[in-house]
Design a protein around this motif. Sequence first.
Motif, PDB file in Angstrom:
ATOM      1  N   ASN A  39      33.283  52.910 -25.956  1.00  0.00           N
ATOM      2  CA  ASN A  39      33.499  52.093 -27.060  1.00  0.00           C
ATOM      3  C   ASN A  39      33.786  52.705 -28.532  1.00  0.00           C
ATOM      4  O   ASN A  39      33.253  51.980 -29.462  1.00  0.00           O
ATOM      5  N   HIS A  64      32.827  55.486 -30.009  1.00  0.00           N
ATOM      6  CA  HIS A  64      31.926  55.994 -31.011  1.00  0.00           C
ATOM      7  C   HIS A  64      31.834  57.495 -30.503  1.00  0.00           C
ATOM      8  O   HIS A  64      32.220  58.147 -29.571  1.00  0.00           O
ATOM      9  N   TYR A  82      26.313  58.736 -32.044  1.00  0.00           N
ATOM     10  CA  TYR A  82      25.700  57.650 -31.373  1.00  0.00           C
ATOM     11  C   TYR A  82      24.449  58.002 -30.805  1.00  0.00           C
ATOM     12  O   TYR A  82      23.317  57.278 -31.108  1.00  0.00           O
ATOM     13  N   GLN A  92      12.626  50.351 -33.369  1.00  0.00           N
ATOM     14  CA  GLN A  92      13.601  49.221 -33.145  1.00  0.00           C
ATOM     15  C   GLN A  92      12.511  48.082 -32.432  1.00  0.00           C
ATOM     16  O   GLN A  92      11.981  48.250 -31.645  1.00  0.00           O
ATOM     17  N   GLN A 124      15.383  43.348 -30.345  1.00  0.00           N
ATOM     18  CA  GLN A 124      16.618  43.699 -30.851  1.00  0.00           C
ATOM     19  C   GLN A 124      17.061  45.146 -30.123  1.00  0.00           C
ATOM     20  O   GLN A 124      18.184  45.661 -30.636  1.00  0.00           O
ATOM     21  N   HIS A 150      19.052  45.355 -27.639  1.00  0.00           N
ATOM     22  CA  HIS A 150      20.451  45.123 -27.400  1.00  0.00           C
ATOM     23  C   HIS A 150      21.369  45.735 -28.276  1.00  0.00           C
ATOM     24  O   HIS A 150      22.445  45.951 -28.018  1.00  0.00           O
ATOM     25  N   GLU A 151      21.048  45.878 -29.597  1.00  0.00           N
ATOM     26  CA  GLU A 151      21.842  46.296 -30.725  1.00  0.00           C
ATOM     27  C   GLU A 151      21.982  47.929 -30.546  1.00  0.00           C
ATOM     28  O   GLU A 151      23.147  48.402 -31.051  1.00  0.00           O
ATOM     29  N   LEU A 187      22.783  49.255 -27.633  1.00  0.00           N
ATOM     30  CA  LEU A 187      23.731  49.568 -26.463  1.00  0.00           C
ATOM     31  C   LEU A 187      25.026  49.911 -26.976  1.00  0.00           C
ATOM     32  O   LEU A 187      25.472  49.385 -28.135  1.00  0.00           O
ATOM     33  N   GLY A 247      28.318  49.051 -26.440  1.00  0.00           N
ATOM     34  CA  GLY A 247      29.052  47.914 -26.928  1.00  0.00           C
ATOM     35  C   GLY A 247      28.601  47.074 -28.204  1.00  0.00           C
ATOM     36  O   GLY A 247      29.423  46.355 -28.679  1.00  0.00           O
ATOM     37  N   ASN A 248      27.334  47.493 -28.556  1.00  0.00           N
ATOM     38  CA  ASN A 248      26.734  46.540 -29.521  1.00  0.00           C
ATOM     39  C   ASN A 248      26.453  47.333 -31.000  1.00  0.00           C
ATOM     40  O   ASN A 248      26.173  46.742 -32.126  1.00  0.00           O
ATOM     41  N   TRP A 249      26.437  48.732 -30.664  1.00  0.00           N
ATOM     42  CA  TRP A 249      25.770  49.626 -31.807  1.00  0.00           C
ATOM     43  C   TRP A 249      26.980  49.596 -32.933  1.00  0.00           C
ATOM     44  O   TRP A 249      28.086  49.808 -32.716  1.00  0.00           O
ATOM     45  N   GLN A 250      26.246  49.486 -34.105  1.00  0.00           N
ATOM     46  CA  GLN A 250      26.890  50.035 -35.306  1.00  0.00           C
ATOM     47  C   GLN A 250      26.138  50.854 -36.032  1.00  0.00           C
ATOM     48  O   GLN A 250      24.942  50.915 -36.258  1.00  0.00           O
TER      49      GLN A 250
END
Length: 73
Positions: free
Chosen positions: A22, A24, A29, A40, A44, A46-47, A49, A51-54
């Motif tokens: 992804n 990272h 990460y 968390q 939330q 799922h944030e 994971l 593919g979604n992480w920022q």
Amino acid sequence: MPDFVPLTAPPPSCLIQSANLNGHEPYTYLKDVLERMQTQKANQLHELLPGNWQNRPDHAPAVMPERLPPRRH
């Protein structure tokens, strides 16, 4: 045969590979996700994971610690 399958955590190599796939940096990460898991909200998660992480804007990229020299006995 059991009626259930026990849940187990994925091996760290899977998490590292997912982070790489992804785009990272794996250490950044994993460090961020482990810190954020404590606070968390459940709805939330799922944030976190790959593919979604920022990375949080207030967070500088983590610097991997230098390896320590081998211990002498």
